[in-house]
Design a protein around this motif. Structure first.
Motif, PDB file in Angstrom:
ATOM      1  N   VAL A   9      -4.777  -5.022   9.698  1.00 54.63           N
ATOM      2  CA  VAL A   9      -4.627  -4.372   8.402  1.00 54.63           C
ATOM      3  C   VAL A   9      -3.838  -3.075   8.601  1.00 54.63           C
ATOM      4  O   VAL A   9      -4.109  -2.292   9.513  1.00 54.63           O
ATOM      5  CB  VAL A   9      -6.006  -4.077   7.780  1.00 54.63           C
ATOM      6  N   GLY A  56      -1.078  -8.910   1.324  1.00 55.79           N
ATOM      7  CA  GLY A  56      -0.649  -7.530   1.458  1.00 55.79           C
ATOM      8  C   GLY A  56       0.047  -7.013   0.217  1.00 55.79           C
ATOM      9  O   GLY A  56       0.060  -7.660  -0.837  1.00 55.79           O
ATOM     10  N   THR A  57       0.639  -5.823   0.350  1.00 57.46           N
ATOM     11  CA  THR A  57       1.329  -5.151  -0.744  1.00 57.46           C
ATOM     12  C   THR A  57       2.787  -4.943  -0.352  1.00 57.46           C
ATOM     13  O   THR A  57       3.088  -4.530   0.774  1.00 57.46           O
ATOM     14  CB  THR A  57       0.679  -3.781  -1.031  1.00 57.46           C
ATOM     15  N   THR A 108       1.035  -7.065  -5.170  1.00 57.43           N
ATOM     16  CA  THR A 108       0.339  -7.755  -4.077  1.00 57.43           C
ATOM     17  C   THR A 108       0.909  -9.158  -3.910  1.00 57.43           C
ATOM     18  O   THR A 108       1.344  -9.781  -4.872  1.00 57.43           O
ATOM     19  CB  THR A 108      -1.170  -7.854  -4.352  1.00 57.43           C
ATOM     20  N   GLU A 120       3.020  -4.600   3.551  1.00 58.71           N
ATOM     21  CA  GLU A 120       1.954  -3.958   4.316  1.00 58.71           C
ATOM     22  C   GLU A 120       0.712  -4.835   4.252  1.00 58.71           C
ATOM     23  O   GLU A 120       0.236  -5.173   3.161  1.00 58.71           O
ATOM     24  CB  GLU A 120       1.633  -2.571   3.768  1.00 58.71           C
ATOM     25  N   ALA A 172      -2.858  -6.228   4.025  1.00 57.79           N
ATOM     26  CA  ALA A 172      -4.117  -5.731   3.447  1.00 57.79           C
ATOM     27  C   ALA A 172      -5.310  -6.585   3.849  1.00 57.79           C
ATOM     28  O   ALA A 172      -6.457  -6.139   3.782  1.00 57.79           O
ATOM     29  CB  ALA A 172      -4.006  -5.684   1.924  1.00 57.79           C
TER      30      ALA A 172
END
Length: 739
Positions: free
Chosen positions: A243, A259-260, A287, A302, A304
């Motif tokens: 993460v 993720g984002t 997302t 990124e 998550a």
């Protein structure tokens, strides 16, 4: 600096619905619902075992015992393809062995009228190879019988084992001269085992197809991920991600973990989650889900959530849990299979006694074996579980996640669907739905000036105004001197003129009057903002929670099915009635506090209605649990999902139609399979026992074995027809509406 829109907020200070005394539910005006998260549900201990022990075909612990045997089927759990290969191998090898067994069987030669070869050892070919067939080919059935005896739950494997064991012992007795030569069944035994293996191979393949389809969800993940490490991009396994890592998703590549998006914009293929083939635009801040595909351009994401915490893993667990949950129909099938065992055993005993009593002990043995073979309720054991396995897998591919099989069965009887308004029938975010201009201004001019003044604000209403101008391809000028005043509005200079946008307090401060359309808009429960240029009102904006374009079709289709549509909301009656009128909803519960939603479900149930509740918020959880079927929709929270029996991966209300269609189709298949499996046994057993022998009809043992295997194949093929269902929300709705 404080954002200006206290007056833009849906509150008494602002205007509209809440001027009318609306009560706000805890999520009714939430602008950005939390993304779906399938990972925090308490899953059953069976979630890792699909079809364990031919499991069968069953679902709960008792059911595992019921078919524990199918021993040779061993756990299908995670090994479906292995068992298909094992039964295929057993079938072909035993088929090859069966050829000399049949050819050198004395009784078979006598039936066809040819003479057996007379070389040394020829008389041992059938007994020796027949013994190999019994021990090796019959091992799955023999070990399954042992498991059923140990579990004290006799069933189909014990029936098969009894049949082949009696044939085996009788054949050796005849071969050794201890019994009449007509009791030499080597050829019958070999064909019986081969036919049974063929039936099980087909059955295993049907089950494995379902398991493989589920496992294919995992195949959506890429084999490797590209992790950003400083200035380098390093290829790693998705399992090595953590993460907070940033990964690169190439055009056409799959997202390796939830993720984002931190950089880039792409059209995402999310069909594996929503069932819809249409791509969705995702950009910075949005997302994305593991397994979805960036179709046209690259992204940086990124991480998550990883591994078991991803949406994809949650979907797999939900589908597996549903396939392992017990249903009413399954319990009926299990009970019927148990009764059929005793029915077959009693029929076999009566057959042996009657044929022996009429002076035909040899025929008694033949008839008894045939009864034991043909009465095997194997098709009954497959009737329900295969339908459920295929149904839940098809549902998942259509964006419908069945968490509870009882909920799936109940959907076909639902006669009232209660929708939560915000985030379900509507998008849960404000949208400009009307623009009015004063004097010689045009609506486009008013909207463009308002958007220029609001451009520097991050308030949801300001963003809605800017978005509306962009959607209309209007030019948004650069404003200067932006300022805001709580409970009043915003002020900015555009083209050298002072532009102000706000609610009723702004009008009072400027000493001007609202536009003529305001009264009508207020009656519709809309949010009203006025646009003022150098102290003069030049127009007004009507904002409302936008109704999803799919909602109208969903309501129309439910009406066509004879289902009453009810809406529940914490909004004021004016807001609720406006939405109700536009969608043609039958009944409205407005101004309902979150804690009172479940009580409204009870109210409908006391009227004798079977109620499905569709909601997405934390405050919907008690109502979802109270309803006969709780349905959590796309952007729902963990709590809502945990309270629901069905989860819709998308936020499309038409998905409810997919659930109803699936429920009705599954029920039809279950009923057809139960009637075929049970009816076949009830008719065929008397024939196998020889009730028509007085008129010259005697059912051969080999034909009995073929019929038994054929019944299993029929049930399996009938269940496979469910694969033809297209459960995407759009297709289900169009089918019902006949478009």
């Amino acid at each position: 600096m404080k954002d200006p829109h206290a007056d833009h907020m849906p509150s008494a200070a602002h205007h509209t619905a809440h001027d009318a005394g609306a009560t706000t539910g805890s999520h009714e005006h939430s602008i950005a619902p939390a993304p779906i998260d399938h990972t925090r549900i308490d899953h059953s201990p069976h979630e890792h075992a699909l079809h364990a022990e031919h499991s069968g075909h069953l679902s709960d612990d008792d059911a595992h015992d019921d078919h524990a045997g199918h021993g040779g089927h061993g756990g299908h759990a995670g090994h479906g393809a292995d068992h298909v290969a094992q039964f295929r191998k057993l079938f072909w090898i035993n088929l090859i062995i069966a050829i000399p067994v049949v050819g050198f069987s004395g009784m078979f030669a006598m039936l066809l009228g040819y003479t057996l070869p007379s070389f040394p050892g020829a008389n041992l070919i059938a007994p020796v190879l027949g013994t190999v067939t019994y021990v090796w080919g019959g091992r799955p059935f023999l070990s399954g019988a042992v498991s059923e005896i140990r579990a004290r739950k006799p069933g189909m494997m014990l029936l098969i084992a009894l049949g082949i064991t009696v044939a085996f012992l009788a054949s050796w007795g005849a071969t050794l001269g201890l019994l009449h030569h007509e009791l030499e069944f080597w050829w019958e035994l070999a064909l019986l085992v081969v036919i049974m293996l063929l039936g099980h191979w087909i059955e295993m393949r049907s089950l494995a197809q379902t398991t493989t389809a589920l496992d294919s969800l995992a195949a959506l993940l890429p084999d490797e991920a590209e992790r950003v490490e400083g200035d380098l991009i390093v290829k790693v396994a998705p399992t090595d991600l953590a993460v907070g890592d940033v990964v690169v998703v190439r055009p056409g590549g799959s997202v390796p973990a939830d993720g984002t998006i931190v950089d880039g914009r792409a059209d995402m293929d999310e069909s594996m989650v929503t069932g819809e083939s249409r791509t969705v635009v995702r950009s910075i801040g949005d997302t994305v889900t593991a397994g979805t595909v960036a179709t046209d351009s690259g992204l940086r994401v990124e991480v998550a959530a990883i591994g078991d915490d991803t949406t994809l893993a949650g979907i797999q667990r939900l589908v597996t849990e549903a396939q392992n949950s017990t249903s009413r129909a399954q319990r009926i099938a299990d009970k019927a299979a148990g009764w059929l065992f005793w029915f077959a055993l009693a029929a076999a005993a009566i057959t042996a006694i009657v044929w022996s009593a009429v002076g035909s002990p040899d025929a008694a043995v033949i008839r008894t074996i045939t009864v034991l073979v043909i009465a095997c309720p194997h098709a009954l054991g497959l009737a329900i579980p295969l339908v459920v396995s295929i149904a839940t897998e098809r549902a998942a591919r259509g964006g419908v996640l069945i968490k509870d099989r009882l909920a799936l069965e109940s959907m076909r009887t639902i006669d009232a669907v209660l929708f939560d308004k915000t985030g379900t029938l509507t998008k849960g975010e404000p949208t400009v739905t009307g623009v009015a201009a004063v004097g010689d201004r045009t609506p486009e001019m008013v909207l463009a000036l308002a958007a220029a003044a609001e451009a520097d604000s991050e308030h949801p209403l300001a963003q809605a105004i800017v978005r509306a101008a962009q959607d209309r391809n209007l030019t948004i000028a650069q404003a200067t001197g932006f300022s805001s005043s709580p409970a009043v509005g915003v002020t900015a200079t555009v083209h050298g003129e002072k532009i102000r946008v706000g609610g009723p307090h702004l009008l009072h401060e400027e000493g001007v009057f609202e536009i003529d359309a305001a009264e009508t808009w207020r009656g519709e429960g809309a949010i009203i903002l006025h646009v003022i240029q150098d102290g003069v009102v030049i127009g007004g904006l009507k904002l409302a929670d936008e109704i999803r374009p799919e909602s109208r079709d969903a309501v129309d289709a439910l009406h066509k099915l004879g289902v009453e549509v009810v809406m529940i909301t914490g909004d004021a009656d004016a807001v609720a009635q406006a939405v109700s009128k536009e969608l043609g909803i039958d009944r409205v519960f407005a101004g309902v506090r979150p804690e009172d939603k479940a009580a409204k479900i009870v109210e409908l149930q006391t009227e004798g209605k079977q109620v499905a509740m569709v909601g997405d918020g934390v405050n919907d959880a008690p109502a979802l649990a109270q309803a006969n079927v709780g349905i959590a929709i796309g952007a729902g929270t963990d709590v809502a999902i945990a309270s629901a029996g069905v989860i819709l991966a998308s936020s499309d209300p038409r998905s409810v139609l997919s659930v109803i269609e699936l429920s009705r189709a599954s029920y039809r298949k279950m009923k057809q399979n139960l009637w075929w499996a049970a009816g076949y046994n009830l008719i065929s057993v008397p024939l196998a026992a020889g009730v028509l022998a007085p008129i010259g009809f005697v059912l051969p043992m080999s034909i009995g074995a073929i019929l038994m295997s054929l019944s299993t194949v029929v049930v399996a093929l009938n269940a496979q027809l469910l694969r033809r269902l297209d459960l995407t929300p759009a297709n289900s709705t169009q089918t019902i509406l006949g478009r």
